[in-house]
Design an enzyme around this catalytic site. Structure first.
Site, PDB file in Angstrom:
ATOM      1  N   ASN A 129      67.198 -69.158  65.033  1.00 19.48           N
ATOM      2  CA  ASN A 129      66.800 -69.854  65.314  1.00 19.48           C
ATOM      3  C   ASN A 129      67.307 -70.576  66.956  1.00 19.48           C
ATOM      4  OD1 ASN A 129      65.943 -72.686  65.970  1.00 19.48           O
ATOM      5  ND2 ASN A 129      66.914 -73.626  64.418  1.00 19.48           N
ATOM      6  N   HIS A 160      57.299 -79.250  61.672  1.00 22.42           N
ATOM      7  CA  HIS A 160      58.513 -79.215  60.826  1.00 22.42           C
ATOM      8  C   HIS A 160      57.566 -78.653  59.677  1.00 22.42           C
ATOM      9  CE1 HIS A 160      60.048 -82.836  62.533  1.00 22.42           C
ATOM     10  NE2 HIS A 160      60.491 -82.011  62.878  1.00 22.42           N
ATOM     11  N   ARG A 214      61.321 -90.093  70.881  1.00 25.30           N
ATOM     12  CA  ARG A 214      59.975 -90.018  70.905  1.00 25.30           C
ATOM     13  C   ARG A 214      59.275 -91.159  70.557  1.00 25.30           C
ATOM     14  NH1 ARG A 214      58.994 -84.268  68.010  1.00 25.30           N
ATOM     15  NH2 ARG A 214      61.570 -84.062  68.702  1.00 25.30           N
ATOM     16  N   ARG A 222      62.689 -68.235  63.399  1.00 29.89           N
ATOM     17  CA  ARG A 222      62.628 -69.073  63.538  1.00 29.89           C
ATOM     18  C   ARG A 222      61.037 -69.528  64.881  1.00 29.89           C
ATOM     19  NH1 ARG A 222      64.181 -75.181  62.855  1.00 29.89           N
ATOM     20  NH2 ARG A 222      62.034 -76.303  62.804  1.00 29.89           N
ATOM     21  N   GLU A 247      65.860 -74.893  56.308  1.00 27.34           N
ATOM     22  CA  GLU A 247      64.637 -74.235  56.680  1.00 27.34           C
ATOM     23  C   GLU A 247      65.277 -73.137  57.067  1.00 27.34           C
ATOM     24  OE1 GLU A 247      64.892 -77.515  59.253  1.00 27.34           O
ATOM     25  OE2 GLU A 247      62.851 -77.566  59.722  1.00 27.34           O
TER      26      GLU A 247
END
Ligand code: ADP
Length: 401
Positions: free
Chosen positions: A7, A178, A239, A89, A383
């Site tokens: 990743n 996601h 955010r 990823r 993940e």
């Protein structure tokens, strides 16, 4: 098969080696502060190393990983040829990628074309791919996209109310993010509840620094709260989530800001950080501050919970029902207070939480009580394992062919 999962971010590169048969993690670690002062963490069942190590670039980072993996003392492999596949990823695959793919020059070219869509993430992912390809030219590389699982959304869910020509010309639409986590967690929920994934409606709440909610009906995504970029949807750590664009024009005029300055505010200075008057973007810190009567810290968490509940309600409508609601990621897995607060809004769905279960910790647990009409679960996302599974599946297909 042994899968190296990578990743790659702009200055860090996380890795794991996973045995795809047993799904055991042989090693996990991270190269940090690449190109700055460099840091290296490496953990196996018996070894735990954390050191400062100069890492000039991503190639140096991958080299460090491969040398350590095959080191006489610390290694878990005799040679890096034992790695059957590298699973990368990849954040944004645009509309081009609806599943995981073997990384070829053409794929890299197609991904580079998506760089505009994810300027912070895609180039950083590709640097990691490039480093691995240089150092392991014979090894199969598979790309697993965060957007791919969401590609089953229909136009009614993914199109904005903008002139259609902008979709045609620039592919401006909602992509959702996601996806790797949502796929893993929705499948794990069905497995845990012994349900047929093709017959169940699940809402996954991935609540972390970045947060998104995903409606998965009969194994396919029908909606995701993130949009063209990971800025849309929930109020997040820093955010803003959904904001009326009209407010942005107003703000730009009043404060004499250009679009880049506005975007910096929306991405880095907003969310619970902004609402709490810069106290923290960290939900745990906000909780602690709230306990000491910091009003804005409590308000930030309250707004977050309210918004999550509203998305769950709208996705229950979008799917005409819901069987499972699943909480995952840093906040979703650990913050029992937020879960309770969110579920209080959902009594109309017949949801009832078992307060004792809600405070327990487990890889997977049902926190709704026996009377609840919807199963409420907490599942730890994984993940890396999802990437390893998808990479192994692609490799197995190639072997068969
Ligand atoms: P990222 O999006 O960076 O992967 P994570 O999924 O790791 O984020 O989530 C980070 C968030 O999880 C932080 O806001 C952190 O405060 C929160 N968190 C982690 N552990 C706890 C906890 N025990 N209680 C409440 N919040 C927690």
């Amino acid at each position: 098969m042994k899968i190296l999962v990578i990743n790659s971010g702009s200055s860090s590169l996380k890795f794991q080696v996973i045995d795809s048969e047993t799904e055991a993690v042989l090693v996990r670690g991270v190269c940090e502060r690449i190109g700055i002062d460099g840091g290296f963490t490496y953990k196996t069942e018996n070894i735990s190393v954390k050191e400062q190590a100069p890492l000039a670039d991503h190639k140096a980072a991958v080299n460090k990983i491969l040398t350590t993996l095959t080191d006489a003392k610390m290694g878990v492999l005799k040679s890096f040829e034992e790695i059957d596949v590298v699973g990368h990823r990849l954040v944004h695959g645009g509309e081009k990628f609806t599943g995981s793919v073997v990384i070829t020059d053409e794929v890299i070219q197609a991904m580079t074309e998506c760089n505009d869509l994810a300027p912070l993430h895609n180039p950083a992912n590709l640097v990691g791919v490039d480093a691995c390809r240089q150092l392991m030219p014979e090894t199969l590389m598979v790309g697993v996209f965060d957007t791919a699982f969401n590609q089953t959304m229909e136009p009614k869910a993914f199109l904005y109310g903008l002139p259609y020509r902008f979709y045609e010309k620039y592919k401006i639409r909602r992509y959702g993010f996601h996806g790797i986590s949502h796929k893993y967690v929705s499948a794990r929920a069905a497995q845990f509840m012994r349900q047929d994934p093709k017959r169940v409606k699940t809402i996954v709440c991935h609540l972390g620094n970045g947060s998104s909610i995903c409606a998965v009906k009969y194994g396919k995504v029908i909606d995701n709260s993130m949009g063209f970029t990971p800025l849309e949807g929930l109020v997040m750590g820093t955010r803003s989530g959904d904001v009326d664009p009209g407010a942005l024009e107003f703000l730009a005029t009043k404060e004499n800001l250009d679009i880049h300055q506005i975007m910096t505010i929306l991405n880095q200075e907003s969310g619970v950080l902004g609402i709490s008057k810069n106290l923290s973007s960290d939900f745990r810190e906000l909780k602690d501050a709230g306990i000491k009567y910091n009003e804005k810290a409590s308000l930030a968490r309250e707004i977050f919970a309210y918004k999550v509940a509203k998305y769950i309600g709208s996705y229950a409508a979008a799917m005409n029902g819901v069987d499972n609601i699943v909480f995952t990621a840093g906040v979703g897995e650990n913050d029992s207070d937020i879960r309770e607060e969110i579920c209080e809004y959902l009594e109309f769905l017949g949801i009832a939480i078992d307060e004792v279960k809600n405070r327990e910790q487990a890889e997977a647990i049902r926190i709704s009580d026996g009377t609840s009409r919807v199963n409420v679960l907490v599942i730890r996302t994984n993940e890396e394992l999802e990437i390893a599974r998808q990479a192994a599946a692609v490799a197995a297909q190639i072997k068969k062919a």
